[in-house]
Design a protein around this motif. Structure first.
Motif, mmCIF file in Angstrom:
data_model
loop_
_atom_site.group_PDB
_atom_site.id
_atom_site.type_symbol
_atom_site.label_atom_id
_atom_site.label_comp_id
_atom_site.label_asym_id
_atom_site.label_seq_id
_atom_site.Cartn_x
_atom_site.Cartn_y
_atom_site.Cartn_z
ATOM 1 N N GLU A 115 0.702 -1.192 -0.096
ATOM 2 C CA GLU A 115 0.211 -0.215 -0.035
ATOM 3 C C GLU A 115 0.571 0.764 -0.222
ATOM 4 O OE1 GLU A 115 -1.761 3.196 1.914
ATOM 5 O OE2 GLU A 115 -0.873 2.152 3.287
ATOM 6 N N LYS A 116 1.683 0.866 1.003
ATOM 7 C CA LYS A 116 2.707 2.479 1.284
ATOM 8 C C LYS A 116 4.063 2.594 -0.760
ATOM 9 C CE LYS A 116 3.321 2.476 5.751
ATOM 10 N NZ LYS A 116 4.245 1.538 6.477
ATOM 11 N N LYS A 170 2.716 1.778 -3.183
ATOM 12 C CA LYS A 170 1.993 2.015 -4.373
ATOM 13 C C LYS A 170 1.341 3.769 -3.947
ATOM 14 C CE LYS A 170 -2.864 1.369 -6.424
ATOM 15 N NZ LYS A 170 -3.911 0.388 -6.536
ATOM 16 N N LYS A 171 1.453 3.609 -2.963
ATOM 17 C CA LYS A 171 0.689 5.391 -2.487
ATOM 18 C C LYS A 171 1.640 6.273 -3.194
ATOM 19 C CE LYS A 171 -0.324 9.395 -0.962
ATOM 20 N NZ LYS A 171 -1.525 10.089 -1.594
ATOM 21 N N ASP A 197 5.558 15.046 -7.036
ATOM 22 C CA ASP A 197 4.633 13.907 -5.563
ATOM 23 C C ASP A 197 5.683 13.507 -4.799
ATOM 24 O OD1 ASP A 197 2.279 14.054 -8.063
ATOM 25 O OD2 ASP A 197 3.677 13.577 -8.689
ATOM 26 N N SER A 220 5.681 13.609 -0.324
ATOM 27 C CA SER A 220 5.878 12.924 0.170
ATOM 28 C C SER A 220 8.021 12.868 0.279
ATOM 29 C CB SER A 220 5.531 10.792 0.062
ATOM 30 O OG SER A 220 4.409 11.315 -0.068
ATOM 31 N N TYR A 264 3.386 8.017 4.985
ATOM 32 C CA TYR A 264 4.091 7.695 4.202
ATOM 33 C C TYR A 264 5.788 8.358 3.474
ATOM 34 C CZ TYR A 264 -0.639 6.392 2.494
ATOM 35 O OH TYR A 264 -1.684 5.605 2.779
#
Length: 499
Positions: free
Chosen positions: A115-116, A118-119, A321, A350, A376
């Motif tokens: 999940e991290k 992908k973020k 990003d 991030s 993140y």
């Protein structure tokens, strides 16, 4: 010992019981630290602390006994170490109530990192291999076809190095990338690298006009801020950053041009330092302007976040990003960047923390804990500078340790520098590069440098990674003590004593 229990089995149970008690103690002792993390990072932080507890001592004999008895040897359990120990104990007959079982399981760890990742890096067209990051250069600013081709060949992240070009050039790169994304329907994150302190050679006396000067092994050259009181024949280099020269001491190593030239500090004067060249690992025995300088033995009092970086942040916060943070050394460095970005926007990009100095390696657990204040963040193993700083012979060992500790903290990792470099530059890969590229499968993202054969590099890299993924996810390692883990607890004890 209970009747009928094999003495070796009882010994294993006692050892595992002791590890769980140590974990409990360290979690309790560091409750304030863990509670300071972002709520979504608590389990990862707790697991990191428990993993460090495990790696602060030598467990190789225990691992051998576990393996002999057909049990998990704890290898490849970095992301769920406490639950793995409990699973072994259950196989040996121990009964836990539900509330005692750690919720950081293998599935939880796998889901957390996925999940991290992908973020941070966006969705992947091929789930079995890491995301692919491609370094842009000024030529990309006017080459829409190349950017589109890279996107179609699997590029997930576009890297822009803010040490080069300017905002106008960066904008042309980003605009063409966004156009390619719209036209293909593919997603791509924008990663912008802060320049960081530019420790580069600048010739001040001999060779100043041409920007290069011939040197030889055994020669004494000078480091100084200016060329005052030097002779015309003297080779004088400015490291281009104030505060370095006063920090040097006799015997310190100095590397120039990514380690091609090695020298030792021999003479120290009030305004200059003489370094003796001991090795030149190239046929072109020369020093050129703009080449990197490394001081692996010297603690440098240089801010990781420079004035130039601060001036670039408004643009980066608007367009990126991800922001890459160069030459991070301490947790305070991370706080400095976080505060600077929050002064610009409520939704900063991030952070990707670049590990490229011995100090960053030593402080890695503290850097990860500080990063976990955010929901993140990621780590980049910047293998170029790191190899020069710690020594090429230690690079294999250290990059593995970074991967283990980051997995323990559920932190996505970028594998960077010289991935299929010869293929990118000349069109043909070396055999050792192919092996290195296969090892990159352990990371969550792989960075490719700029070159003339980038599309071919991506195709080759994907093929290598897919083949590797079909054979393994992890390898089995033994748990000898990690100095990183030991130093973490030594530092915490010092903090406690000073409180």
């Amino acid at each position: 010992m209970s009747d009928g229990i094999n003495p070796k089995i009882q010994e294993i149970r006692d050892s595992l019981e002791g590890l769980e008690k140590k974990m409990d103690r360290e979690v309790k002792n560091n409750s304030t630290l863990l509670n300071s993390l972002h709520p979504s990072q608590y389990q990862a932080g707790k697991n990191l602390l428990e993993y460090l507890t495990t790696r602060a001592e030598d467990l190789r004999n225990l691992q051998d006994e576990l393996h002999i008895h057909g049990l998990s040897s704890l290898a490849s359990s970095e992301g769920h170490i406490r639950r793995q120990i409990q699973a072994i104990q259950e196989r040996l007959g121990k009964k836990y109530v539900e509330s005692q079982l750690d919720t950081c399981t293998y599935r939880f760890c796998k889901s957390s990192i996925k999940e991290k990742s992908k973020k941070l890096f966006g969705p992947k067209p091929e789930e079995r291999i890491p995301s692919l990051m491609v370094t842009f250069d000024s030529g990309f600013a006017d080459n829409y076809a190349l950017i589109k081709s890279l996107l179609q060949n699997g590029m997930n992240v576009a890297r822009i190095n803010c040490a080069h070009d300017d905002e106008a050039t960066w904008s042309r790169m980003i605009n063409k990338l966004k156009k390619a994304c719209r036209n293909t329907g593919l997603e791509c994150k924008v990663y912008m690298d802060l320049a960081g302190p530019k420790i580069r050679t600048k010739l001040l006396a001999k060779g100043k006009t041409k920007g290069r000067v011939k040197v030889e092994e055994g020669q004494l050259v000078w480091l100084a801020e200016n060329d005052k009181d030097f002779k015309k024949e003297d080779v004088v280099i400015s490291p281009n950053v104030e505060g370095i020269i006063p920090s040097l001491k006799k015997g310190d190593r100095v590397y120039l041009d990514d380690g091609v030239i090695r020298a030792l500090v021999e003479k120290i004067k009030s305004d200059r330092v003489g370094i003796r060249i001991t090795r030149i690992s190239t046929e072109k025995k020369q020093i050129k302007n703009g080449k990197g300088i490394n001081f692996p033995d010297t603690p440098l009092q240089i801010a990781s976040l420079t004035a130039f970086d601060r001036a670039s942040l408004p643009y980066i916060c608007e367009h990126a990003d991800l922001v890459g943070y160069s030459f991070v050394k301490t947790a305070q460095d991370i706080r400095d960047l976080r505060e600077a970005m929050k002064g610009i926007t409520e939704n900063p990009p991030s952070m990707i923390i670049k590990i490229e100095t011995p100090e960053a390696v030593r402080n890695l657990p503290f850097l990860l804990m500080e990063g976990m204040i955010d929901p993140y963040f990621g780590v980049m193993i910047a293998r170029g500078d790191l190899a020069v700083e710690i020594g090429f012979e230690r690079m294999g060992e250290i990059q593995e340790e970074i991967l283990w500790i980051c997995e323990a903290g559920h932190v996505p990792v970028v594998w960077a520098t010289q991935v299929l470099e010869s293929l990118n530059k000349s069109g043909m890969a070396t055999r050792s590069e192919i092996t290195d590229a296969a090892n990159a499968a352990q990371a969550d993202c792989v960075m490719i440098n700029k070159g003339d054969h980038t599309v071919e590099v991506m195709e080759t890299l994907k093929d290598i990674l897919l083949r590797t993924a079909s054979h393994r996810i992890k390898k089995r390692y033994t748990f000898r003590p990690l100095q990183i883990a030991q130093r973490f607890f030594e530092s915490k004890e010092k903090e406690k004593g000073q409180a």
